[in-house]
Write an enzyme that holds these catalytic residues in place. Sequence first.
Site, mmCIF file in Angstrom:
data_model
loop_
_atom_site.group_PDB
_atom_site.id
_atom_site.type_symbol
_atom_site.label_atom_id
_atom_site.label_comp_id
_atom_site.label_asym_id
_atom_site.label_seq_id
_atom_site.Cartn_x
_atom_site.Cartn_y
_atom_site.Cartn_z
ATOM 1 N N ASP A 98 0.232 -0.194 1.890
ATOM 2 C CA ASP A 98 -0.302 -0.716 2.901
ATOM 3 C C ASP A 98 -0.830 -2.309 2.650
ATOM 4 O O ASP A 98 -0.877 -2.464 1.594
ATOM 5 C CB ASP A 98 -1.418 -0.008 3.616
ATOM 6 C CG ASP A 98 -1.799 -0.541 5.139
ATOM 7 O OD1 ASP A 98 -0.839 -1.079 5.659
ATOM 8 O OD2 ASP A 98 -2.823 -0.224 5.307
ATOM 9 N N ASP A 100 -3.746 -4.104 4.625
ATOM 10 C CA ASP A 100 -5.331 -4.086 5.030
ATOM 11 C C ASP A 100 -6.051 -3.156 4.329
ATOM 12 O O ASP A 100 -5.851 -1.791 4.393
ATOM 13 C CB ASP A 100 -5.550 -4.044 6.596
ATOM 14 C CG ASP A 100 -5.060 -5.283 7.289
ATOM 15 O OD1 ASP A 100 -5.568 -6.465 6.972
ATOM 16 O OD2 ASP A 100 -4.104 -5.101 8.117
#
Length: 549
Positions: A98, A100
């Site tokens: 991912d 963030d």
Amino acid sequence: MTSILCRSSAVKMPPKSLVNAGAILLSFKPLASLASRPLQQQLFCRQIGTFNTEGLERRFEQRRQHIRKETEAWNTDTSAIFTNSELSLKRVDVYGFDFDYTLIHYTVELHKFIYENAKDYLIGKAGYPSGLKDMLYDPSFAIRGLHFDLKHGLLMKIDAYSHIQLTSVYRGHTPVSAEEVFKLYGGTHIPAHFLEATATDGRHTRLKQFIDLFSIPEVTLLADTSEYLLSKNIPFDSEYLFHDLALESLSLYCHRNVPSAVAEVHRSGTLHKAITDHPERYVKSVPEIPQLLHRLKSDKKLFLVTNSPFWFVNQGMTYILGSKDWRDLFDVVIVSARKPSFYNDVNRPFRALNPVSLAPTWRRVTELSKDVVYHQGNMQEFINMTGWSGDRVLYFGDHVYTDLAEPILHHGWKTAAIIPELEDEIRLENSAIYKDNLSTLLAAESLLQHYQAGTNAHPDHMALLDKWKHERNLSRTKMKELFNTRFGSVFRTERGPTYFCQRLGRYASLYMSSISHLNSYPPTYTFYPRRVSLPHETFVNFDFLTANA
């Protein structure tokens, strides 16, 4: 932090000292063996305590000092990786990430930005009182994993068995008494259908959980706004307040003409623009992350699947890697992925982005290429086009539900959770004050278990038991307040693992405070979960045996 529900282990990595997963390594023989004795012998052992309270008091202090001495040399490594299930890095061919709070980490200044902008939206667009403007963001108010009851407007901490922690229930900033909790809920237990979704979007749940770090300013604003309205005697519906404010409302109530305050900060691009305009203010520097990506790229496949838009990811990755060629590190890049829908929506195809305009093109995507950035798509097409499936894939993310639940439950991937606040919690557990209180707690619990009194016990015996119970409760309170004065540890309630910890144990094969910690482990390393004696098994101190192997 470990238990049957959330058990894990860390590793011994030279030249670092032995690390563990938050439980203290003890070499003394516990009194828990009493449970394996015949009932008559148990009763006899308990009766002995009625005749010599002074001796028992000395034994309590001796046991407390012994435990404290044992814990002195044992500390958990803050840069360790902890495992809930056996995982061999040698078997991993593909690493996924991912964006963030996984590849990029943010400062507390970003949380303040979210809070302030969402507050302005409530006042300017949602009609809330202008007096809210005087509220100031308190970064220490909340922790990850709290629940909010839409009906009663209460913010609370819930344990792994769906019980409310009575000392961590708040209406606004005001603690709610145990008596009121019992009146509202008929006890401390929360029914499963209040907590778990009955539809894929979760709209039928009554208690909403704040599960990632982006939710910290959100839950703080929710509590602050509730407190303001209550203090001014302004009537309000707590469910409407939640939907006017919460990020979750963006997906659950997309039919609304007016988006929620926090959702608007994310959706409008205000947040992304602030980060890219001032990365030195909002982005933490973690130089070990670029090192890890370059190391893995030498012999592994890498991919990125994020819900963030490409223009934001591009600027962010360029900043943290110091190069516009960051895409060379990844074999597949997917943006605006719509997780968790990405994992179960088989009808949303991939679309390639135009390299100049960055707009989605119209030609059908039949393969995923290294030199193309892809938009949206779905998991089934991803697997079909790449052939990457099963436990040879290890995916890293910060959101236990959105990022990790579907891949591990339905696709067999190995998963790794990034929990940045884990480092601070471990540092507190290594402190002298924590160990002092833990020693008192464990000594009290072991003797309480051993010397429980019958109905005809001597008053002196009962008084001593009450004293130990008081010591136990006092130590639990002090340990809780070390982490957060209102809500305590992210991983523990006063009696066991949190609801969040239980989910972490189910959905994450590994967990750590930063992916950079993977640099300390060889590519062939195998993570073995901590062996824990089950309640019905003969007690064996596996930590002690491992430490002295």
